[in-house]
Design a protein around this motif. Structure first.
Motif, PDB file in Angstrom:
ATOM      1  N   GLN A 177     -83.145  21.848 -26.463  1.00  0.00           N
ATOM      2  CA  GLN A 177     -83.284  20.718 -25.551  1.00  0.00           C
ATOM      3  C   GLN A 177     -82.015  20.579 -24.726  1.00  0.00           C
ATOM      4  N   ASN A 178     -82.177  20.624 -23.425  1.00  0.00           N
ATOM      5  CA  ASN A 178     -81.037  20.551 -22.508  1.00  0.00           C
ATOM      6  C   ASN A 178     -79.913  21.505 -22.931  1.00  0.00           C
ATOM      7  N   GLY A 179     -80.297  22.694 -23.309  1.00  0.00           N
ATOM      8  CA  GLY A 179     -79.327  23.734 -23.646  1.00  0.00           C
ATOM      9  C   GLY A 179     -78.820  23.723 -25.070  1.00  0.00           C
ATOM     10  N   GLU A 180     -79.198  22.717 -25.837  1.00  0.00           N
ATOM     11  CA  GLU A 180     -78.722  22.621 -27.218  1.00  0.00           C
ATOM     12  C   GLU A 180     -79.848  22.929 -28.206  1.00  0.00           C
ATOM     13  N   ILE A 181     -79.513  23.678 -29.244  1.00  0.00           N
ATOM     14  CA  ILE A 181     -80.478  23.929 -30.311  1.00  0.00           C
ATOM     15  C   ILE A 181     -80.633  22.657 -31.131  1.00  0.00           C
ATOM     16  N   TYR A 182     -81.874  22.231 -31.327  1.00  0.00           N
ATOM     17  CA  TYR A 182     -82.106  21.044 -32.149  1.00  0.00           C
ATOM     18  C   TYR A 182     -81.809  21.354 -33.608  1.00  0.00           C
ATOM     19  N   GLN A 183     -81.084  20.464 -34.229  1.00  0.00           N
ATOM     20  CA  GLN A 183     -80.854  20.576 -35.669  1.00  0.00           C
ATOM     21  C   GLN A 183     -80.759  19.187 -36.276  1.00  0.00           C
ATOM     22  N   GLY A 184     -81.511  18.955 -37.317  1.00  0.00           N
ATOM     23  CA  GLY A 184     -81.392  17.697 -38.044  1.00  0.00           C
ATOM     24  C   GLY A 184     -80.290  17.819 -39.069  1.00  0.00           C
ATOM     25  N   LYS A 185     -80.549  17.333 -40.276  1.00  0.00           N
ATOM     26  CA  LYS A 185     -79.587  17.461 -41.369  1.00  0.00           C
ATOM     27  C   LYS A 185     -79.301  18.936 -41.602  1.00  0.00           C
ATOM     28  N   ASN A 186     -80.302  19.763 -41.370  1.00  0.00           N
ATOM     29  CA  ASN A 186     -80.151  21.202 -41.441  1.00  0.00           C
ATOM     30  C   ASN A 186     -81.090  21.765 -40.370  1.00  0.00           C
ATOM     31  N   HIS A 187     -81.095  23.081 -40.198  1.00  0.00           N
ATOM     32  CA  HIS A 187     -82.039  23.631 -39.221  1.00  0.00           C
ATOM     33  C   HIS A 187     -83.448  23.455 -39.765  1.00  0.00           C
ATOM     34  N   SER A 188     -84.363  23.219 -38.866  1.00  0.00           N
ATOM     35  CA  SER A 188     -85.745  23.091 -39.306  1.00  0.00           C
ATOM     36  C   SER A 188     -86.446  24.398 -39.004  1.00  0.00           C
ATOM     37  N   GLU A 189     -87.317  24.790 -39.893  1.00  0.00           N
ATOM     38  CA  GLU A 189     -88.071  26.027 -39.669  1.00  0.00           C
ATOM     39  C   GLU A 189     -89.447  25.708 -39.102  1.00  0.00           C
ATOM     40  N   MET A 190     -89.898  24.488 -39.364  1.00  0.00           N
ATOM     41  CA  MET A 190     -91.175  23.987 -38.823  1.00  0.00           C
ATOM     42  C   MET A 190     -92.406  24.735 -39.323  1.00  0.00           C
ATOM     43  N   GLY A 191     -92.220  25.703 -40.204  1.00  0.00           N
ATOM     44  CA  GLY A 191     -93.344  26.560 -40.598  1.00  0.00           C
ATOM     45  C   GLY A 191     -94.302  25.959 -41.605  1.00  0.00           C
ATOM     46  N   HIS A 192     -94.072  24.742 -42.021  1.00  0.00           N
ATOM     47  CA  HIS A 192     -94.887  24.223 -43.123  1.00  0.00           C
ATOM     48  C   HIS A 192     -95.611  22.930 -42.780  1.00  0.00           C
ATOM     49  N   VAL A 193     -95.964  22.750 -41.515  1.00  0.00           N
ATOM     50  CA  VAL A 193     -96.716  21.540 -41.161  1.00  0.00           C
ATOM     51  C   VAL A 193     -98.141  21.614 -41.726  1.00  0.00           C
ATOM     52  N   ILE A 194     -98.711  20.431 -41.871  1.00  0.00           N
ATOM     53  CA  ILE A 194    -100.049  20.301 -42.454  1.00  0.00           C
ATOM     54  C   ILE A 194    -101.112  20.481 -41.367  1.00  0.00           C
ATOM     55  N   ILE A 195    -102.138  21.213 -41.701  1.00  0.00           N
ATOM     56  CA  ILE A 195    -103.266  21.430 -40.779  1.00  0.00           C
ATOM     57  C   ILE A 195    -104.575  21.240 -41.532  1.00  0.00           C
ATOM     58  N   LYS A 196    -105.637  21.111 -40.780  1.00  0.00           N
ATOM     59  CA  LYS A 196    -106.969  20.991 -41.382  1.00  0.00           C
ATOM     60  C   LYS A 196    -107.582  22.380 -41.560  1.00  0.00           C
ATOM     61  N   LYS A 197    -108.329  22.530 -42.601  1.00  0.00           N
ATOM     62  CA  LYS A 197    -108.961  23.819 -42.872  1.00  0.00           C
ATOM     63  C   LYS A 197    -110.155  24.069 -41.957  1.00  0.00           C
ATOM     64  N   HIS A 198    -110.318  25.309 -41.563  1.00  0.00           N
ATOM     65  CA  HIS A 198    -111.479  25.705 -40.770  1.00  0.00           C
ATOM     66  C   HIS A 198    -112.695  25.705 -41.686  1.00  0.00           C
ATOM     67  N   HIS A 199    -113.822  25.181 -41.194  1.00  0.00           N
ATOM     68  CA  HIS A 199    -115.014  25.040 -42.050  1.00  0.00           C
ATOM     69  C   HIS A 199    -115.533  26.382 -42.540  1.00  0.00           C
ATOM     70  N   ASP A 200    -115.178  27.440 -41.870  1.00  0.00           N
ATOM     71  CA  ASP A 200    -115.726  28.755 -42.204  1.00  0.00           C
ATOM     72  C   ASP A 200    -114.657  29.675 -42.813  1.00  0.00           C
ATOM     73  N   ASP A 201    -113.654  29.071 -43.436  1.00  0.00           N
ATOM     74  CA  ASP A 201    -112.549  29.864 -43.993  1.00  0.00           C
ATOM     75  C   ASP A 201    -112.395  29.570 -45.487  1.00  0.00           C
TER      76      ASP A 201
END
Lengths: 287, 287
Positions: free
Chosen positions: A140-164
């Protein structure tokens, strides 16, 4: 001025030297990631040919980037046993005796795309990589976003596909986005790698459905101007229109996202965003 | 120096005047939100008693906070018909003829809690409010996070509770977090307001289950040091331990969050975080 960049990936390392401008790469090498010691020996061998003045490192994660932490610059709880707790930054500083700058591979790639690639001109730029794992970084505006630590964002919650019927492969959450849509998830679900499933449309419908949900989660939290989607799985170019279509459907008119074709885009730096971004970490930190 | 603060809520407006320090409130009034014109008349009546030098406004949303936009400072697509497209910032500037600073109610509340309340000392602080609607704001190193526009964060995707037949009340997404866990969702699901359901444990188990998922989504993206949970629904204090417990279960050891009791906390500014935060917008912008 010569600078070095290291893209320290979980599968391979890429080392490069640039002259004056990070994009002006004058030498580059790539080798498989082995044990820490042997891998750093190869890194050293490559760079000893060049008089570099600083080096930037874009590392696989999770790595401790909290400067307040005692283990700053060390790997955290990675499934790569030999790298677990390995003090990467300290070791590199010992090796080089020049300034060393560290961030994650995804954050660095985001920075490179923001400066020179698909994110050029965007104030807030999200870069998502879908390879063996799945992660994202924000600039953002040239800066890497970092909270308390770097976030990987890879583990957000999603809904399952009905056919999976697949229940996901994330060791922590099962069916989070990494557990359902990473390259590993594709391989575990179908018993084949994505590249062997190119012709199977159902595979990519389901993949796009999940990735669109992750993008919606990121979007409503971060409101990026660009969402750059890269990584091995996205070599399946048919995914882009599918993802855009599912994203539009999921958002359902909430928020004006502008043109979805301009919002969700492919990277532009030809798989060099990691190593160029590594070198860009130097510029950021020295300035 | 006297400054004014307006918490422009969808249900009620709170106006306050402070002397030198935003927390030093010397006069305050609150009235129900009516049509734009009559509401702004009441605002004007209150402030004409005081010689204020600047005013900060913490508004309900969605409001256009993209300074590049032609409709900067106007309401966007709100269900409150008479406020839709209303140029709030322009009208207030006409009314006051002193500097006017605008942000969302949630962002302002986050700023106040970060500076004086539960977020004191945290570099990255998330404030979530669960009232009729559900929204969140982020302050990082003293700055309110904003992407292309302000993010409300109220529409992240969550998994349905196995014992919840309700399909959600979000007009866009049905079962996003706002659709499943806002005060309105509780009322629509059970036909009663939350306050009438205090003794029904199942209600709060399900509520906590959903809020924990939203917090997990925010957490893995933003890695905040503090997650402050406020708003009318959180007057049910039993929610805090339940939410912490579900959050710990959902995260399942992924990332070291430290003490969850210290991470997920209640606000500390006694429902004045909105109006204090409104005044803090002045400080931020003048400095």
């Amino acid at each position: 001025m010569r600078i070095g960049g290291i893209e320290a990936g979980g599968t391979k390392f890429v080392c490069a030297v640039s002259e004056n401008d990070s994009q002006n790469i004058i030498d580059k090498v790539s080798f498989p990631t082995g044990d820490p010691e042997e891998t750093l020996d190869e890194v050293k061998d490559f760079f000893k040919k060049h008089q570099i003045e600083a080096v930037g490192v874009a590392s696989f994660g999770p790595v401790d980037l909290n400067k307040k932490s005692k283990t700053y610059g060390s790997f955290l709880n990675t499934p790569k046993e030999k790298w677990k707790d390995y003090p990467l930054l300290d070791q590199l500083k010992t090796l080089f005796d020049i300034p060393v700058f560290l961030d994650t591979d995804v954050n660095a790639a985001c920075l490179a795309e923001y400066k020179y690639g698909a994110g050029k001109g965007a104030d807030t730029c999200l870069y998502i990589t879908v390879g063996t794992g799945l992660g994202a970084g924000l600039v953002q505006n040239g800066e890497i976003y970092q909270g308390k630590n770097h976030s990987e964002m890879g583990h957000v919650i999603i809904k399952k596909h009905h056919d999976d019927p697949f229940n996901g492969c994330c060791p922590y959450h099962g069916s989070c986005i990494e557990g359902m849509a990473s390259g590993l998830a594709i391989e575990k679900r179908y018993g084949k790698k994505g590249i062997e499933l190119t012709e199977n449309n159902r595979v990519w419908e389901i993949e796009a459905y999940y990735l669109a949900q992750a993008i919606m989660n990121y979007y409503v939290v971060l409101i990026p101007e660009k969402v750059i989607l890269g990584g091995g799985v996205l070599k399946q170019e048919k995914l882009y229109p599918l993802i855009r279509s599912y994203f539009t459907k999921e958002m359902n008119g909430y928020l004006d996202v502008g043109s979805v074709d301009e919002l969700i885009v492919a990277p532009e730096l030809n798989d060099e965003q990691g190593v160029i971004g590594a070198m860009e970490l130097i510029g950021r930190s020295l300035s």
